[in-house]
Scaffold this motif. Structure first.
Motif, short mmCIF file in Angstrom:
data_model
loop_
_atom_site.label_atom_id
_atom_site.label_comp_id
_atom_site.label_asym_id
_atom_site.label_seq_id
_atom_site.Cartn_x
_atom_site.Cartn_y
_atom_site.Cartn_z
N PRO A 141 6.55 41.70 25.10
CA PRO A 141 6.46 42.63 24.38
C PRO A 141 7.10 42.21 23.15
O PRO A 141 7.15 43.23 22.30
CB PRO A 141 7.94 43.86 24.74
CG PRO A 141 8.59 42.40 26.02
CD PRO A 141 7.27 41.44 26.72
N HIS A 142 7.37 41.16 22.94
CA HIS A 142 7.84 40.57 21.81
C HIS A 142 6.51 40.40 20.48
O HIS A 142 6.63 39.67 19.01
CB HIS A 142 8.47 38.89 21.72
CG HIS A 142 9.37 39.59 22.51
ND1 HIS A 142 10.84 39.68 21.54
CD2 HIS A 142 9.86 38.44 23.81
CE1 HIS A 142 12.17 39.84 22.48
NE2 HIS A 142 11.47 39.19 23.38
N ILE A 143 5.34 40.21 20.87
CA ILE A 143 3.71 40.63 20.59
C ILE A 143 4.43 42.01 19.34
O ILE A 143 3.54 41.21 18.43
CB ILE A 143 2.96 41.04 21.29
CG1 ILE A 143 1.99 40.46 20.65
CG2 ILE A 143 3.04 42.05 21.96
CD1 ILE A 143 0.31 40.56 21.04
N GLY A 144 4.89 42.81 19.51
CA GLY A 144 5.44 43.42 18.43
C GLY A 144 5.92 43.16 17.27
O GLY A 144 5.93 43.66 16.20
N ASN A 145 6.56 42.04 17.29
CA ASN A 145 7.53 41.10 16.53
C ASN A 145 6.77 41.34 15.39
O ASN A 145 6.40 40.74 14.04
CB ASN A 145 8.47 40.08 16.74
CG ASN A 145 9.57 40.85 17.26
OD1 ASN A 145 9.88 42.61 17.03
ND2 ASN A 145 10.06 40.32 18.11
N LEU A 146 5.42 40.88 15.79
CA LEU A 146 3.79 39.61 14.90
C LEU A 146 3.17 40.99 14.23
O LEU A 146 2.57 41.15 14.29
CB LEU A 146 3.38 39.19 15.80
CG LEU A 146 4.19 37.87 17.10
CD1 LEU A 146 2.99 37.25 17.98
CD2 LEU A 146 4.89 37.38 15.76
#
Length: 326
Positions: A17-22
């Motif tokens: 879900p941290h892909i949303g920080n990129l």
């Protein structure tokens, strides 16, 4: 600052879900890996995302609704996954989308009419699912070039399909349940390179009528497959004007008359299958002009005479299937 993520090396795991920080990501190409589970909802933060390729993974769940927040998306490829449910109406809001690939999943329902809002769409690939219904007329508002719809669609093909889709280069409608004639308007789609409308093991098209004489206008056609339908009449002699033709499949219809000698003008043919029709007369000597022919099937007709010697000699040196008129 990361703008692209690309890897096709058999990665295993799940999409974080941290892909949303990129948020600077413009391209994600992660096909041919193994990412079970859903596409993270956080992907909707990637407002610069233009390309998302997740084909041939183990992605599950539904087509993510949150993708509609990625308003810059141009290419969406989720082919060869395990997606279920229906194609979202909301995908019609991705106004810049040019290519939509959802083939070979477990999708059901209808093709949404809202996809007609995608005025820049050139590729629609949703074959090998369990879709039903008909082809939405609204798709005619797009600039679509390639349509791949091998499913369980039904009804008759729009008689204006060649007018509605003048930019068509590929039309794949196998494995459906279409009825009615081959639309003569297809002759307007002069950029068409391949047409596939055969009966198939997974579905039955029942196209009837004759092969339109306007087929001569499809000068870019390289593949034509109308096998296992209910076509009648003769093979139009002007089919010999399709000089780019490489494969012609008309087997399993009810075509009659002779094999036109003009078919010998199709010198690029490597596969010619006219078997299981009601063709009569001799095998034209003009077929000896073929230099690339690998497969010739003329069986189960009412042909007589013999295979022209030059053609027989040509076929003898090829890895081919030569069945004349047994």
């Amino acid at each position: 600052m990361i703008h692209r993520i690309k890897s096709s090396y058999g990665l295993v795991g799940s999409l974080s879900p941290h892909i949303g920080n990129l948020t600077f990501l413009g391209t994600i190409v992660l096909q041919n890996n193994s990412f079970p589970g859903n596409v993270p909802s956080e992907i909707d933060r990637l407002f610069r995302l233009r390309v998302l390729f997740l084909s041939n993974n183990s992605v599950q769940g539904t087509v993510p609704t949150n993708l509609t927040h990625c308003s810059e998306l141009r290419e969406l490829n989720l082919v060869d996954n395990k997606l279920e449910d229906k194609i979202l109406e909301e995908l019609g809001s991705l106004s810049k989308l040019r290519a939509l690939g959802l083939a070979n999943n477990n999708l059901t329902g209808r093709i949404p009419a809202s996809l007609g809002n995608l005025s820049s769409l050139t590729l629609l690939s949703v074959g090998d699912n369990y879709l039903e219904g008909s082809i939405p007329e609204e798709l005619g508002r797009t600039t679509i070039e390639r349509i791949r719809l091998a499913n369980q669609l039904e009804g008759s093909l729009s008689l204006d399909i060649g007018v509605a889709f003048p930019h068509l280069s590929q039309l794949v409608l196998a494995e459906n349940r279409f009825t009615g004639p081959v639309p003569s308007s297809l002759s307007n789609a002069s950029m068409l390179e391949g047409t596939f409308l055969p009966k198939n093991n997974l579905g039955i098209n029942q196209i009837h009528g004759t092969i339109p004489s306007g087929i001569e206008n499809l000068v870019n056609l390289t593949y034509l497959d109308l096998a296992m339908n209910h076509l009648t009449g003769s093979i139009p002699p002007n089919i010999g004007k399709l000089h780019k033709m490489q494969a012609l499949g008309l087997l399993g219809n009810k075509l009659s008359g002779g094999i036109p000698s003009s078919i010998g003008n199709l010198t690029l043919l490597f596969n010619l299958d006219l078997s299981s029709n009601n063709l009569v007369g001799d095998v034209p000597s003009s077929l000896a002009a073929y230099q690339n022919l690998k497969y010739l099937t003329l069986s189960n007709n009412n042909l007589n005479g013999s295979i022209p010697n030059l053609l027989r000699n040509l076929m003898a040196g090829a890895m081919s299937s030569l069945r004349a008129h047994s």
